[in-house]
Design a protein around this motif. Structure first.
Motif, mmCIF file in Angstrom:
data_model
loop_
_atom_site.group_PDB
_atom_site.id
_atom_site.type_symbol
_atom_site.label_atom_id
_atom_site.label_comp_id
_atom_site.label_asym_id
_atom_site.label_seq_id
_atom_site.Cartn_x
_atom_site.Cartn_y
_atom_site.Cartn_z
ATOM 1 N N TRP B 150 0.831 -1.205 0.000
ATOM 2 C CA TRP B 150 0.000 0.000 0.000
ATOM 3 C C TRP B 150 0.866 1.256 0.000
ATOM 4 C CZ3 TRP B 150 -4.283 1.536 -1.675
ATOM 5 C CH2 TRP B 150 -4.912 2.683 -1.186
ATOM 6 N N ARG B 151 1.944 1.239 0.777
ATOM 7 C CA ARG B 151 2.842 2.397 0.835
ATOM 8 C C ARG B 151 3.308 2.799 -0.572
ATOM 9 N NH1 ARG B 151 6.352 0.018 3.514
ATOM 10 N NH2 ARG B 151 6.079 0.985 5.541
ATOM 11 N N THR B 152 3.682 1.795 -1.347
ATOM 12 C CA THR B 152 4.195 2.053 -2.693
ATOM 13 C C THR B 152 3.114 2.634 -3.589
ATOM 14 O OG1 THR B 152 5.646 0.141 -2.446
ATOM 15 C CG2 THR B 152 5.342 0.990 -4.675
ATOM 16 N N LEU B 153 1.910 2.047 -3.529
ATOM 17 C CA LEU B 153 0.838 2.494 -4.411
ATOM 18 C C LEU B 153 0.439 3.930 -4.082
ATOM 19 C CD1 LEU B 153 -1.371 -0.733 -4.492
ATOM 20 C CD2 LEU B 153 0.356 0.009 -6.130
ATOM 21 N N ARG B 154 0.355 4.208 -2.804
ATOM 22 C CA ARG B 154 -0.082 5.543 -2.383
ATOM 23 C C ARG B 154 0.972 6.597 -2.671
ATOM 24 N NH1 ARG B 154 0.272 7.073 2.725
ATOM 25 N NH2 ARG B 154 -0.693 9.113 2.695
ATOM 26 N N ALA B 155 2.200 6.331 -2.205
ATOM 27 C CA ALA B 155 3.264 7.320 -2.380
ATOM 28 C C ALA B 155 3.612 7.484 -3.856
ATOM 29 C CB ALA B 155 4.496 6.917 -1.572
ATOM 30 N N GLY B 156 3.587 6.388 -4.608
ATOM 31 C CA GLY B 156 3.867 6.459 -6.037
ATOM 32 C C GLY B 156 2.860 7.349 -6.748
ATOM 33 N N VAL B 178 -5.034 2.863 -22.735
ATOM 34 C CA VAL B 178 -4.351 1.697 -22.182
ATOM 35 C C VAL B 178 -5.250 0.971 -21.174
ATOM 36 C CG1 VAL B 178 -2.076 2.704 -22.530
ATOM 37 C CG2 VAL B 178 -3.262 3.091 -20.370
ATOM 38 N N PRO B 179 -5.013 -0.342 -20.995
ATOM 39 C CA PRO B 179 -5.843 -1.084 -20.043
ATOM 40 C C PRO B 179 -5.456 -0.744 -18.614
ATOM 41 C CG PRO B 179 -4.129 -2.513 -20.940
ATOM 42 C CD PRO B 179 -4.017 -1.202 -21.659
ATOM 43 N N SER B 180 -6.390 -0.971 -17.690
ATOM 44 C CA SER B 180 -6.125 -0.679 -16.280
ATOM 45 C C SER B 180 -5.314 -1.773 -15.606
ATOM 46 C CB SER B 180 -7.449 -0.467 -15.532
ATOM 47 O OG SER B 180 -8.073 0.712 -15.968
ATOM 48 N N THR B 189 -5.034 5.441 -14.252
ATOM 49 C CA THR B 189 -6.497 5.434 -14.364
ATOM 50 C C THR B 189 -7.199 4.828 -13.160
ATOM 51 O OG1 THR B 189 -6.667 3.266 -15.463
ATOM 52 C CG2 THR B 189 -6.317 5.176 -16.881
ATOM 53 N N VAL B 190 -6.466 4.103 -12.299
ATOM 54 C CA VAL B 190 -7.109 3.477 -11.141
ATOM 55 C C VAL B 190 -6.655 4.147 -9.848
ATOM 56 C CG1 VAL B 190 -7.328 1.317 -9.851
ATOM 57 C CG2 VAL B 190 -7.367 1.284 -12.343
ATOM 58 N N LEU B 191 -5.345 4.246 -9.667
ATOM 59 C CA LEU B 191 -4.827 4.847 -8.437
ATOM 60 C C LEU B 191 -4.947 6.370 -8.454
ATOM 61 C CD1 LEU B 191 -1.653 2.597 -8.111
ATOM 62 C CD2 LEU B 191 -3.774 2.436 -6.781
ATOM 63 N N ALA B 192 -4.724 6.947 -9.630
ATOM 64 C CA ALA B 192 -4.730 8.417 -9.726
ATOM 65 C C ALA B 192 -6.022 9.037 -9.190
ATOM 66 C CB ALA B 192 -4.447 8.858 -11.164
ATOM 67 N N PRO B 193 -7.213 8.582 -9.603
ATOM 68 C CA PRO B 193 -8.435 9.247 -9.132
ATOM 69 C C PRO B 193 -8.674 9.062 -7.634
ATOM 70 C CG PRO B 193 -9.010 7.309 -10.456
ATOM 71 C CD PRO B 193 -7.539 7.523 -10.594
ATOM 72 N N LEU B 194 -8.007 8.080 -7.017
ATOM 73 C CA LEU B 194 -8.213 7.878 -5.585
ATOM 74 C C LEU B 194 -7.562 8.985 -4.755
ATOM 75 C CD1 LEU B 194 -7.399 4.042 -5.283
ATOM 76 C CD2 LEU B 194 -9.613 5.113 -5.757
ATOM 77 N N PHE B 195 -6.492 9.557 -5.292
ATOM 78 C CA PHE B 195 -5.702 10.505 -4.489
ATOM 79 C C PHE B 195 -5.496 11.865 -5.133
ATOM 80 C CE2 PHE B 195 -4.876 7.330 -1.472
ATOM 81 C CZ PHE B 195 -4.565 6.151 -2.135
#
Lengths: 90, 440
Positions: B150-156, B178-180, B189-195
Motif C-alpha cells: 500500500w505504501r508504494t501504491l499511495r506514495a507512487g 491503455v488497459p487498467s 487510471t485506477v490509483l490516480a483518481p483515488l488521491f
C-alpha cells in the motif's frame, strides 16, 4: 484457392498486405470469406489499428467500435470491403 | 501506520461513464458491497475490463486485506496458470469472457451505484499491506511476481501527481487508451483518481475516431494517456481532435517527430514517461524537445557493475533496470541502450528468451530463435523467427499462439536447415542476422 475477388475486394486485399507489411502474402491468396482475425490471416490488435488508419486515409471511412456493424466488419475481407464501400464518400 | 483507502471528498467525481458519473462516496459504497461477497481470505484475480469495475474490485479486495493478482496477459492459458498456482483464489470479472476457466470462486463485479458509504467510514489501510501482485513475462518462462504494498501504491501516486498531472488548471479529465490491468494504466487510471484531483473516463477507446469522440465528450483540461503506436495512429488517421492539455506517452520510445506533430496539431504538451512494472513511473521528459530524462521526485539512480539501479523510499527494494542509462548534469539522464531481451509491443511486455523457449517447446521444432530483426521497416518492433522443423510454419505459429500474446507472434517465421551455433551451442548473432537476410 479462393472465391473470385471483386475489383474492390482485390484493392482492399492489396491495402491490407501493404499497410500491414504482410511479407509472403499475395492479395490473391486471401480467401474473401475467411476470418481476418484469430485465424485466417491471424491479424491482431495492432493490425486492426493500422488497418483502420490505412482505410481512413484511402477511403475516408472512419471505423468505430460502437458501430454495430464493426463487429462483423472485420469478420472477413468481403465484409470489410462491403462496409467500406457502403460508407465511403462518393 | 494506516492511511485512507482514498483521499477525495465524498461528492468528488472520480469516474465518468458514457451516461453516468461516479462519486467517491458511490465508489466506496460499491466497493464495500463487493467486499462482503468475497470469499474470506482468498486472493483475488482481477480480470475486469471496465475501469470502474476494475477499481471497485481492487478496492473491495484491498479493504478486506486480500491481495489482488494481475495476470501478465489475458490469455485464458495465462489466467488459468495463475489460478492453478493460487489455490482458493477468487476470479472477479465483468464480461464473462473466460467461461472455461477452472476456479474455486467466480464473481461478477457489481456495477450498481446504489448505496452510499457514509463519510468518515473510509477504510484505513496499513502501509505494509500487500495489495497488488502484478505479473510480468520473465525470461525464465514463469511470470515474475511484482509485489506492490500500500505504501508504494499511495506514495507512487503522490509522486505521479507532482509531475504527470501537475501544472494544469481546472478539473482534469483523463482519457486513456491503455488497459487498467498493467502498471501504467493502473497508476494513471485506477490509483490516480483515488488521491489526485482528476476524473477518469471509464471508456477504453481504440479506433482513432472513438478516441476523438471520448475526448470530445469531456471538457478541458483533457489529459490523454496513451502509447506511441496509438498516438501515431491518431495523427495518421487525421481525425479532428479537440484541444488536449497534455498527452502522456509510455511503454515504448516515442519518436520525437510524433511528439512534435502532436504538439503542432492538438496537444499543448506531450510528456513522455519512462518506467517499468517494478518501479512504476520513474522519469519523464518533454519529448518534442528531445531533452534528457528527469527523474520523478523521490527517485534516485545509482550504478552497479554497469547496471543502472533505481530506488525510492516508497519502493520496497531497489530495482535493476533493463536499460543502460547515462547520467548527465542535474541528475538527468539519457537512455543509451535498451535491453536486448525485454520487448514492449503495444504496451505489452515480453521477453525474447521466453518466446524462444516457447518456440523450442513445440513438438517437432528441433531448433529455433525468436529475435528482433535489425533495421526492420516495422515501427511496431515485431519479432521474427527462424525455425528448424519438418512441420509447416502455420502449424508452429498456431501452437505458439496458444501460449503467447498475438502481438508477439513472429512475423514472418522462416524454416531453415540449421541455425549458426558454435561448438558449445551458442548462437552467433551476426550469423543469425546474415542467415536472416539470406531468407528475404
Amino acid at each position: 484457392m479462393n472465391g473470385n475477388l471483386s475489383p474492390e475486394e482485390r484493392q482492399m486485399a492489396q491495402l491490407i498486405v501493404e499497410s500491414l507489411n504482410l511479407e509472403g502474402t499475395s492479395p490473391d491468396d486471401i480467401d474473401p470469406e475467411a476470418p481476418l482475425f484469430g485465424s485466417g490471416l491471424s491479424l491482431d490488435s495492432i493490425d486492426a489499428l493500422e488497418l483502420a488508419v490505412a482505410i481512413a486515409g484511402r477511403y475516408g471511412v472512419h471505423l468505430k467500435a460502437e458501430d454495430e456493424e464493426t463487429q462483423r466488419v472485420f469478420s472477413s475481407l468481403r465484409a470489410l470491403t462491403r462496409h467500406v464501400e457502403a460508407n465511403k464518400a462518393s | 501506520m494506516k492511511s485512507p483507502l482514498l483521499e477525495r471528498s465524498p461528492e468528488d467525481i472520480l469516474f465518468r461513464g458514457r451516461d453516468f458519473e461516479v462519486t467517491a462516496a458511490q465508489l466506496l459504497g460499491a466497493a464495500k458491497r463487493l467486499s462482503q461477497l468475497l470469499p474470506p481470505g482468498a486472493a483475488v484475480v482481477n480480470v475486469c475490463q471496465d475501469r470502474f469495475d476494475f477499481t471497485v474490485s481492487l478496492l473491495a479486495a484491498v479493504s478486506a486485506n486480500q491481495p489482488v493478482l494481475l495476470p501478465a496477459n489475458r490469455h485464458p492459458a495465462t489466467v488459468q496458470a495463475l489460478l492453478d498456482a493460487t489455490p482458493g483464489a477468487c476470479l472477479i470479472h465483468d464480461d464473462d469472457a473466460m467461461p472455461g476457466l477452472q476456479v474455486a470462486h467466480r464473481i461478477r463485479a457489481i456495477s450498481g451505484l446504489e448505496g452510499r458509504c457514509e463519510a468518515g467510514a473510509v477504510p484505513g489501510i496499513d502501509d505494509d499491506q500487500l495489495c497488488v501482485v502484478a505479473f510480468t513475462s520473465g525470461s525464465t518462462g514463469v511470470p515474475k511476481a511484482n509485489l506492490k504494498y500500500w505504501r508504494t501504491l499511495r506514495a507512487g501516486t503522490r509522486v505521479n501527481g507532482l509531475r504527470l498531472f501537475a501544472g494544469l488548471a481546472g478539473d482534469i479529465k483523463v482519457v486513456a487508451t491503455v488497459p487498467s490491468q498493467h502498471m501504467y494504466g493502473l497508476e494513471t487510471t485506477v490509483l490516480a483518481p483515488l488521491f489526485l484531483p482528476l476524473q477518469v473516463c471509464t471508456a477504453r477507446p481504440f479506433y482513432p475516431s472513438d478516441v476523438a469522440a471520448v475526448l470530445e465528450s469531456v471538457d478541458a483540461p483533457r489529459v490523454l494517456v496513451t502509447t506511441p503506436i496509438h498516438l501515431k495512429a491518431l495523427l495518421s488517421a487525421k481525425v479532428a481532435l479537440p484541444r488536449v492539455a497534455r498527452v502522456i506517452s509510455a511503454t515504448a520510445p516515442l519518436p520525437v517527430e510524433h511528439a512534435r506533430e502532436a504538439e503542432a496539431v492538438f496537444a499543448d504538451e506531450v510528456l513522455e514517461v519512462y518506467g517499468c512494472t517494478e518501479t512504476g513511473c520513474l522519469a519523464s521528459r518533454r519529448c518534442a524537445l528531445d531533452e534528457p530524462w528527469r527523474l520523478l521526485p523521490d527517485f534516485s539512480l545509482t550504478e552497479s557493475n554497469g547496471v543502472s539501479v533505481a530506488s525510492a523510499p516508497h519502493l520496497h527494494e531497489a530495482v535493476e533496470l533493463n536499460d543502460v542509462l547515462e547520467r548527465e548534469a542535474d541528475g538527468c539522464f539519457r537512455i543509451v541502450g535498451r535491453s536486448a531481451d525485454i520487448l514492449n509491443i503495444a504496451g505489452k511486455r515480453g521477453s525474447l528468451s521466453e518466446l524462444t523457449m516457447r518456440l523450442l517447446s513445440i513438438p517437432g521444432v528441433r531448433d529455433g530463435i525468436v529475435f528482433v530483426p535489425a533495421g526492420g521497416r516495422d515501427d511496431v518492433g515485431r519479432v521474427a523467427a527462424m525455425v528448424v522443423t519438418d512441420r509447416p510454419v502455420q502449424a508452429v505459429i498456431e501452437e505458439l499462439s496458444r501460449v503467447v500474446d498475438p502481438v508477439f507472434l513472429p512475423r514472418p517465421m522462416f524454416i531453415v536447415d540449421r541455425l549458426p551455433r558454435s561448438e558449445v551451442g551458442k548462437l552467433d548473432h551476426k550469423a543469425v542476422n546474415a542467415l536472416w537476410m539470406a531468407q528475404r
